[in-house]
Design a protein around this motif. Structure first.
Motif, PDB file in Angstrom:
ATOM      1  N   SER A 133       4.570   2.001   1.881  1.00  0.00           N
ATOM      2  CA  SER A 133       3.940   3.235   1.405  1.00  0.00           C
ATOM      3  C   SER A 133       4.022   3.324  -0.116  1.00  0.00           C
ATOM      4  N   GLY A 134       5.177   2.974  -0.670  1.00  0.00           N
ATOM      5  CA  GLY A 134       5.328   2.971  -2.121  1.00  0.00           C
ATOM      6  C   GLY A 134       4.411   1.969  -2.791  1.00  0.00           C
ATOM      7  N   ALA A 135       4.254   0.794  -2.170  1.00  0.00           N
ATOM      8  CA  ALA A 135       3.382  -0.234  -2.742  1.00  0.00           C
ATOM      9  C   ALA A 135       1.926   0.218  -2.737  1.00  0.00           C
ATOM     10  N   ILE A 136       1.504   0.880  -1.653  1.00  0.00           N
ATOM     11  CA  ILE A 136       0.129   1.386  -1.583  1.00  0.00           C
ATOM     12  C   ILE A 136      -0.099   2.450  -2.649  1.00  0.00           C
ATOM     13  N   GLU A 137       0.827   3.374  -2.799  1.00  0.00           N
ATOM     14  CA  GLU A 137       0.692   4.442  -3.790  1.00  0.00           C
ATOM     15  C   GLU A 137       0.635   3.877  -5.207  1.00  0.00           C
ATOM     16  N   HIS A 180      -5.235   1.840 -10.031  1.00  0.00           N
ATOM     17  CA  HIS A 180      -6.696   1.931 -10.083  1.00  0.00           C
ATOM     18  C   HIS A 180      -7.143   3.242 -10.728  1.00  0.00           C
ATOM     19  N   LEU A 181      -6.508   4.329 -10.333  1.00  0.00           N
ATOM     20  CA  LEU A 181      -6.870   5.629 -10.906  1.00  0.00           C
ATOM     21  C   LEU A 181      -6.609   5.658 -12.406  1.00  0.00           C
ATOM     22  N   LEU A 182      -5.485   5.075 -12.808  1.00  0.00           N
ATOM     23  CA  LEU A 182      -5.139   5.078 -14.226  1.00  0.00           C
ATOM     24  C   LEU A 182      -6.094   4.205 -15.031  1.00  0.00           C
ATOM     25  N   SER A 183      -6.520   3.094 -14.473  1.00  0.00           N
ATOM     26  CA  SER A 183      -7.401   2.191 -15.216  1.00  0.00           C
ATOM     27  C   SER A 183      -8.763   2.831 -15.464  1.00  0.00           C
ATOM     28  N   ILE A 184      -9.313   3.522 -14.454  1.00  0.00           N
ATOM     29  CA  ILE A 184     -10.612   4.168 -14.657  1.00  0.00           C
ATOM     30  C   ILE A 184     -10.460   5.363 -15.585  1.00  0.00           C
ATOM     31  N   GLN A 185      -9.293   5.997 -15.550  1.00  0.00           N
ATOM     32  CA  GLN A 185      -9.035   7.127 -16.443  1.00  0.00           C
ATOM     33  C   GLN A 185      -8.957   6.662 -17.885  1.00  0.00           C
ATOM     34  N   ARG A 186      -8.347   5.518 -18.108  1.00  0.00           N
ATOM     35  CA  ARG A 186      -8.246   4.986 -19.471  1.00  0.00           C
ATOM     36  C   ARG A 186      -9.614   4.602 -20.016  1.00  0.00           C
ATOM     37  N   MET A 187     -10.480   4.088 -19.132  1.00  0.00           N
ATOM     38  CA  MET A 187     -11.829   3.763 -19.573  1.00  0.00           C
ATOM     39  C   MET A 187     -12.537   5.015 -20.077  1.00  0.00           C
ATOM     40  N   LEU A 191      -9.324  10.177  -5.972  1.00  0.00           N
ATOM     41  CA  LEU A 191      -9.750   9.210  -4.962  1.00  0.00           C
ATOM     42  C   LEU A 191     -10.298   9.957  -3.749  1.00  0.00           C
ATOM     43  N   SER A 192     -11.480   9.551  -3.301  1.00  0.00           N
ATOM     44  CA  SER A 192     -12.107  10.207  -2.154  1.00  0.00           C
ATOM     45  C   SER A 192     -11.475   9.737  -0.845  1.00  0.00           C
ATOM     46  N   PRO A 193     -11.721  10.475   0.239  1.00  0.00           N
ATOM     47  CA  PRO A 193     -11.337   9.958   1.564  1.00  0.00           C
ATOM     48  C   PRO A 193     -12.079   8.654   1.845  1.00  0.00           C
ATOM     49  N   ALA A 194     -11.599   7.921   2.838  1.00  0.00           N
ATOM     50  CA  ALA A 194     -12.211   6.638   3.189  1.00  0.00           C
ATOM     51  C   ALA A 194     -13.638   6.841   3.685  1.00  0.00           C
ATOM     52  N   LEU A 195     -14.521   5.932   3.268  1.00  0.00           N
ATOM     53  CA  LEU A 195     -15.928   5.961   3.646  1.00  0.00           C
ATOM     54  C   LEU A 195     -16.277   4.607   4.262  1.00  0.00           C
ATOM     55  N   ASN A 196     -16.979   4.629   5.379  1.00  0.00           N
ATOM     56  CA  ASN A 196     -17.280   3.391   6.093  1.00  0.00           C
ATOM     57  C   ASN A 196     -18.469   2.680   5.460  1.00  0.00           C
ATOM     58  N   LEU A 197     -18.354   1.355   5.335  1.00  0.00           N
ATOM     59  CA  LEU A 197     -19.439   0.542   4.774  1.00  0.00           C
ATOM     60  C   LEU A 197     -19.440  -0.820   5.452  1.00  0.00           C
ATOM     61  N   ARG A 252      -9.920  -4.561   1.583  1.00  0.00           N
ATOM     62  CA  ARG A 252      -9.305  -5.641   0.802  1.00  0.00           C
ATOM     63  C   ARG A 252      -8.005  -5.183   0.144  1.00  0.00           C
ATOM     64  N   THR A 253      -8.021  -3.960  -0.399  1.00  0.00           N
ATOM     65  CA  THR A 253      -6.824  -3.444  -1.056  1.00  0.00           C
ATOM     66  C   THR A 253      -5.643  -3.418  -0.107  1.00  0.00           C
ATOM     67  N   LEU A 254      -5.839  -2.856   1.072  1.00  0.00           N
ATOM     68  CA  LEU A 254      -4.742  -2.739   2.045  1.00  0.00           C
ATOM     69  C   LEU A 254      -4.302  -4.106   2.550  1.00  0.00           C
ATOM     70  N   LYS A 255      -5.249  -5.013   2.733  1.00  0.00           N
ATOM     71  CA  LYS A 255      -4.897  -6.365   3.179  1.00  0.00           C
ATOM     72  C   LYS A 255      -4.057  -7.075   2.120  1.00  0.00           C
ATOM     73  N   ASP A 256      -4.427  -6.909   0.843  1.00  0.00           N
ATOM     74  CA  ASP A 256      -3.669  -7.553  -0.234  1.00  0.00           C
ATOM     75  C   ASP A 256      -2.271  -6.950  -0.376  1.00  0.00           C
TER      76      ASP A 256
END
Length: 230
Positions: free
Chosen positions: A54-58, A64-71, A151-157, A187-191
């Motif tokens: 759980s800590g690793a996922i967070e 990711h959130l921080l990187s887009i925020q810095r942009m 971050l939005s809720p999960a969306l199926n694609l 992919r994120t969760l698998k990694d």
């Protein structure tokens, strides 16, 4: 010829019966207690494992959130949007550094993509489909703290799950524009989660939606749940 001795029946006395029953009871009790100890050990191990994962996922989501925020913050310092060439450079670098990011886009006040950089046409089509849904448009328009990504809720694609990262820009010339990026959750969760320790499997849900399954070939009925974290 001598006659063979007659066969005798040997009856066990009460003391022998009690001793045998007690021995059986002690054996069963020992196995039962040993089984309980194994279950408790598995539960402790699973609780620790769930906490670590759980800590690793967070941490991954936060990165990711921080990187887009810095942009977005770099553009705020400039007080304007980057040039098309600069946008192309930053977006390509962002997708290179984060393989689970599938696209970046700039949405105007009507939530129309004005600039878009994606890995494939399928990702572009997904964003257009998402922006046509009232529920997702409401989420994007919902008031958010200035300069804070979310971050939005999960969306199926196409049999995988994506989430949208969004941050309002609040630039002088573009006060209602939004920077978004699509995150491939599968992919994120698998990694992050990867292979589980021997004897353990994991399923991750958002509400009732299954996002990750480390043992998809195993039916739920054949698994014993030893841990859960909300």
């Amino acid at each position: 010829l001598n006659r063979l001795p007659a066969e005798r029946e040997h009856l066990l006395d009460r003391r022998t019966l009690l001793a045998g029953a007690l021995g059986t009871l002690l054996t069963c009790s020992s196995w039962y207690l040993l089984g309980l100890q194994n279950i408790e050990a598995s539960q402790r191990h699973s609780t620790l494992l769930l906490s670590e994962l759980s800590g690793a996922i967070e941490r991954t989501f936060s990165a990711h959130l921080l990187s887009i925020q810095r942009m977005a913050e770099r553009w705020r310092m400039d007080g304007r949007l980057p040039s098309p060439a600069k946008w192309q450079q930053e977006s390509s670098g962002y997708l290179r550094d984060f393989p689970d990011i599938t696209l970046t886009a700039l949405l105007d006040e009507q939530l129309r993509p004005q600039r878009l950089f994606s890995r494939s046409l399928a990702e572009t089509d997904w964003l257009q489909h998402l922006l046509s849904q009232p529920r997702q448009r409401d989420w994007l328009r919902r008031a958010a703290p200035a300069w804070q990504s979310r971050l939005s809720p999960a969306l199926n694609l196409d049999a995988r799950h994506n989430s949208l990262i969004a941050i309002p820009l609040n630039l002088p010339a573009n006060p209602s524009w939004t920077l978004v990026a699509s995150l491939n959750l599968t992919r994120t969760l698998k990694d992050v989660l990867g292979a589980q320790p021997q004897g353990f499997s994991m399923r991750l849900y958002e509400n009732q939606q299954l996002l990750f399954d480390s043992a998809p070939q195993q039916p739920m009925a054949s698994l014993n749940q030893v841990g859960q974290q909300l």
